[in-house]
Scaffold this active site. Structure first.
Site, PDB file in Angstrom:
ATOM      1  N   LYS A 270       0.883  -1.183   0.000  1.00  0.00           N
ATOM      2  CA  LYS A 270       0.000   0.000   0.000  1.00  0.00           C
ATOM      3  C   LYS A 270       0.917   1.230   0.000  1.00  0.00           C
ATOM      4  CE  LYS A 270      -1.947   2.984   2.050  1.00  0.00           C
ATOM      5  NZ  LYS A 270      -1.784   4.427   1.695  1.00  0.00           N
TER       6      LYS A 270
ATOM      7  N   GLU B 260       9.046  16.259  14.932  1.00  0.00           N
ATOM      8  CA  GLU B 260       9.613  16.050  13.605  1.00  0.00           C
ATOM      9  C   GLU B 260       8.938  17.021  12.639  1.00  0.00           C
ATOM     10  OE1 GLU B 260       8.569  12.409  11.510  1.00  0.00           O
ATOM     11  OE2 GLU B 260      10.665  12.160  10.960  1.00  0.00           O
TER      12      GLU B 260
ATOM     13  N   CYS C 286      13.562  10.721   7.278  1.00  0.00           N
ATOM     14  CA  CYS C 286      13.347  10.312   8.669  1.00  0.00           C
ATOM     15  C   CYS C 286      14.613  10.517   9.496  1.00  0.00           C
ATOM     16  CB  CYS C 286      12.928   8.855   8.716  1.00  0.00           C
ATOM     17  SG  CYS C 286      14.040   7.784   7.785  1.00  0.00           S
TER      18      CYS C 286
ATOM     19  N   GLU D 218       8.942   1.276  11.249  1.00  0.00           N
ATOM     20  CA  GLU D 218      10.096   2.161  10.994  1.00  0.00           C
ATOM     21  C   GLU D 218       9.522   3.568  10.981  1.00  0.00           C
ATOM     22  OE1 GLU D 218      13.062   0.926  10.799  1.00  0.00           O
ATOM     23  OE2 GLU D 218      12.605  -1.180  10.458  1.00  0.00           O
TER      24      GLU D 218
HETATM   25  P1  NAD Z   1       2.129   8.484   7.516  1.00  0.00           P
HETATM   26  O1  NAD Z   1       2.228   7.742   8.791  1.00  0.00           O
HETATM   27  O2  NAD Z   1       1.145   9.585   7.423  1.00  0.00           O
HETATM   28  O3  NAD Z   1       1.772   7.499   6.324  1.00  0.00           O
HETATM   29  C1  NAD Z   1       2.572   6.373   6.027  1.00  0.00           C
HETATM   30  C2  NAD Z   1       1.713   5.337   5.314  1.00  0.00           C
HETATM   31  O4  NAD Z   1       0.694   4.917   6.214  1.00  0.00           O
HETATM   32  C3  NAD Z   1       0.990   5.863   4.076  1.00  0.00           C
HETATM   33  O5  NAD Z   1       0.919   4.844   3.115  1.00  0.00           O
HETATM   34  C4  NAD Z   1      -0.393   6.181   4.607  1.00  0.00           C
HETATM   35  O6  NAD Z   1      -1.405   6.132   3.634  1.00  0.00           O
HETATM   36  C5  NAD Z   1      -0.586   5.079   5.635  1.00  0.00           C
HETATM   37  N1  NAD Z   1      -1.532   5.428   6.686  1.00  0.00           N
HETATM   38  C6  NAD Z   1      -1.790   6.659   7.198  1.00  0.00           C
HETATM   39  N2  NAD Z   1      -2.754   6.568   8.142  1.00  0.00           N
HETATM   40  C7  NAD Z   1      -3.091   5.263   8.237  1.00  0.00           C
HETATM   41  C8  NAD Z   1      -4.035   4.550   9.028  1.00  0.00           C
HETATM   42  N3  NAD Z   1      -4.803   5.160   9.920  1.00  0.00           N
HETATM   43  N4  NAD Z   1      -4.114   3.214   8.862  1.00  0.00           N
HETATM   44  C9  NAD Z   1      -3.321   2.576   7.968  1.00  0.00           C
HETATM   45  N5  NAD Z   1      -2.443   3.211   7.173  1.00  0.00           N
HETATM   46  C10 NAD Z   1      -2.322   4.535   7.306  1.00  0.00           C
HETATM   47  O7  NAD Z   1       3.589   8.979   7.189  1.00  0.00           O
HETATM   48  P2  NAD Z   1       4.054   9.850   5.947  1.00  0.00           P
HETATM   49  O8  NAD Z   1       3.665  11.270   6.192  1.00  0.00           O
HETATM   50  O9  NAD Z   1       3.639   9.191   4.682  1.00  0.00           O
HETATM   51  O10 NAD Z   1       5.642   9.683   6.029  1.00  0.00           O
HETATM   52  C11 NAD Z   1       6.449  10.468   6.796  1.00  0.00           C
HETATM   53  C12 NAD Z   1       6.886   9.724   8.047  1.00  0.00           C
HETATM   54  O11 NAD Z   1       7.597   8.532   7.696  1.00  0.00           O
HETATM   55  C13 NAD Z   1       7.866  10.536   8.876  1.00  0.00           C
HETATM   56  O12 NAD Z   1       7.515  10.463  10.232  1.00  0.00           O
HETATM   57  C14 NAD Z   1       9.198   9.833   8.623  1.00  0.00           C
HETATM   58  O13 NAD Z   1      10.145  10.018   9.647  1.00  0.00           O
HETATM   59  C15 NAD Z   1       8.769   8.418   8.492  1.00  0.00           C
HETATM   60  N6  NAD Z   1       9.797   7.623   7.808  1.00  0.00           N
HETATM   61  C16 NAD Z   1      10.518   6.710   8.539  1.00  0.00           C
HETATM   62  C17 NAD Z   1      11.526   5.960   7.927  1.00  0.00           C
HETATM   63  C18 NAD Z   1      12.326   4.931   8.699  1.00  0.00           C
HETATM   64  O14 NAD Z   1      12.943   4.078   8.075  1.00  0.00           O
HETATM   65  N7  NAD Z   1      12.345   4.971  10.031  1.00  0.00           N
HETATM   66  C19 NAD Z   1      11.777   6.130   6.568  1.00  0.00           C
HETATM   67  C20 NAD Z   1      11.026   7.058   5.856  1.00  0.00           C
HETATM   68  C21 NAD Z   1      10.031   7.796   6.483  1.00  0.00           C
END
Ligand code: NAD
Length: 499
Positions: free
Chosen positions: A190, A400, A301, A266
């Site tokens: 997804k 963040e 991240c 992650e």
């Molecule tokens: P997000 O949590 O908003 O979304 C991530 C994914 O989860 C998307 O596909 C989104 O559609 C899905 N999602 C959102 N709400 C959901 C729910 N209620 N139920 C199921 N799925 C849901 O994050 P984002 O804004 O897309 O990404 C940024 C974040 O990702 C930052 O916090 C960043 O630090 C983190 N990140 C972490 C790493 C790592 O390896 N630790 C790497 C890249 C990004």
């Protein structure tokens, strides 16, 4: 795509992306027929209608993935056979380099040079690396008595739900796909609703490479619809999630409310970059932090968003970082020379500008940047921004931001530096800059983070694990350790008759 590699605007103008889901090897519309618009943050242009997948689409994808797993069309192949298919997949990714790079840049705003030279090669290398190792890892035999044989083996888990963010859409997908597919699982991916295009293309390339139908499915859609349905699904064995800590918390709840599926999170970060006054090349430290915090528009991240600098060198450090800022002024992401592109959408633009306002209101000194840029483009751009005089209690030091915003915090002695660096709910990455070998080792040991750099910040490779302490997550992406997430450990006892 027959455009010359440098004519990115012409290629963008003639792009026709397919936003349908990919289920059971076929491109399909959402069952409801609904779509949502994929909009480019570069200029606000609509790129393609995307299938708005919901529960029924996720059900179909999981059913296909389960069928593929149960009949062992992939899991039952010898490791060397899976290796061949995945190596072909990696080659196909490189073969589609220009197309994938353009899709990634248009979809989430990063400079085309980064997509071409970092994201596409890293995606191919990830898939290729897991392909190469899968026929070289051995299981174990335990030290048992003569009358028994105890085998400790790893088996694929089954159906993996991979839910990924928009900041490195292809690389994050590959970090899940590489180890999950190499070990014989089926995957339902997804992608973020903000960047679904490359995930869909990757699945087509995998099938062209010989991955059997149903083994790799993609369900684009919103988090609360497709994402929630996947994470709550009773027939998904594990979720490999990358995203925000807020959503990661939900993943654990979904598992608790459904089948206790494994959840590997992650999550976010607020990484500390600790600079001591004994470090002999302050300019290199300043260039490195600028290159890291402004890379990918600050949407990383592991971005070093808190510079924790000894008070004797803090002023000079701020001057040196500020001097780097002009290099990172946002430019047209379709120009090869651009170093910083557009943030992913208007929501993210407002979030970042909101944090900049919060920093000013809490009394931090805005040294450079702080504004929206390239407004006439119709896209979403933010200037590289540096705050000095930040206190670790301030909102901009605690939360963040996920934008090109650096906070510089001063410290007096080593103990205070370590305390400030560790005073965060996050623990993804950190670095220490010191020319004293004892101090460098001492502080590196004291920093509570999954990765610690000493006197550099840019080394990275698929061979090393990546993941966080504390609320930055659990489990590790990359390296052989990622196999632990997508396999079950089985013990098999055999009786051996002594006569
Ligand atoms: P997000 O949590 O908003 O979304 C991530 C994914 O989860 C998307 O596909 C989104 O559609 C899905 N999602 C959102 N709400 C959901 C729910 N209620 N139920 C199921 N799925 C849901 O994050 P984002 O804004 O897309 O990404 C940024 C974040 O990702 C930052 O916090 C960043 O630090 C983190 N990140 C972490 C790493 C790592 O390896 N630790 C790497 C890249 C990004």
């Amino acid at each position: 795509m027959n455009q010359p590699a440098t004519d990115w605007r012409a290629a963008a103008a003639s792009l026709h992306a397919d936003g349908r889901a990919l289920v059971g090897g076929q491109r399909v519309a959402a069952v409801s027929g609904e779509t949502f618009d994929c909009v480019s943050p570069i200029d606000g242009r609509k790129l393609a209608p995307i299938a708005r997948c919901r529960g029924e689409d996720v059900d179909a994808a999981v059913a296909n993935a389960r069928r593929a797993f149960e009949d062992r069309r992939w899991a039952g192949q010898a490791p060397v056979a899976r290796k061949k298919v995945l190596l072909r997949f990696a080659e196909k990714i490189l073969g589609a380099r220009d197309e994938l790079a353009l899709l990634e840049t248009l979809d989430m705003g990063k400079p085309i040079g980064a997509s071409l030279h970092a994201d596409v090669p890293a995606t191919a290398r990830t898939i290729g690396w897991y392909a190469e190792v899968v026929d070289k890892v051995y299981d174990e035999i335990a030290p048992a008595p003569d009358t028994a044989l105890a085998l400790i083996t790893r088996e694929p888990m089954g159906v993996i739900g991979a839910i990924v963010p928009w900041n490195y859409p292809m690389i994050m997908a590959a970090w899940k796909l590489g180890p999950a597919l190499a070990t014989g699982n089926s995957v339902v991916l997804k992608p973020s609703e903000k960047s679904p295009l490359t995930a869909l293309r990757l699945a087509e390339l995998a099938i062209e490479a010989g991955l059997p139908e149903g083994v790799f499915n993609v369900v684009p859609g919103y988090g609360q619809e497709a994402g929630e349905a996947l994470a709550l699904h009773m027939d998904v064995d594990a979720i490999g999630f990358t995203g925000s800590t807020r959503t990661g918390r939900r993943m654990l709840e979904y598992a608790g409310r459904s089948n206790l599926k494994r959840v590997y999170n992650e999550l976010g970060g607020k990484s500390a970059f600790v600079v001591f006054d004994d470090f002999d090349d302050l300019e290199r430290a300043a260039k490195t932090i600028a290159g890291s915090i402004f890379y990918n528009q600050g949407e990383s991240c592991n971005a070093p968003s808190r510079a924790i600098v000894h008070e004797r060198v803090a002023e000079r450090f701020v001057e040196l970082v500020t001097a780097q800022a002009p290099k990172y002024q946002p430019g047209d992401p379709l120009e090869l020379t651009t170093k910083m592109g557009a943030v992913v959408d208007e929501v993210q633009l407002r979030t970042v500008l909101g944090y900049i306002d919060a920093g000013c209101n809490e009394g931090a000194a805005l040294v450079t940047g702080g504004h929206r840029a390239r407004v006439d483009s119709g896209g979403y751009y933010v200037e590289p921004t540096v705050f000095a005089g930040v206190r670790n209690e301030m909102k901009i030091a605690r939360e963040e931001i996920f934008g090109p915003v650096l906070s510089v915090i001063r410290f007096r002695d080593e103990a205070e530096a370590v305390r400030l660096a560790n005073d965060s709910t996050y623990g993804l990455q950190a670095s220490v800059w010191s020319s004293h070998v004892d101090r460098a080792h001492r502080v590196a040991r004291a920093l509570r983070a999954g990765t610690v750099h000493v006197n550099q910040y840019d080394e990275d490779d698929i061979t090393v694990p990546f993941g966080g302490y504390k609320q930055s997550g659990n489990g590790r992406d990359k390296s052989l350790h990622a196999f632990e997430k997508y396999t079950e450990l089985k013990t098999t006892w055999l009786r051996i008759n002594p006569r």
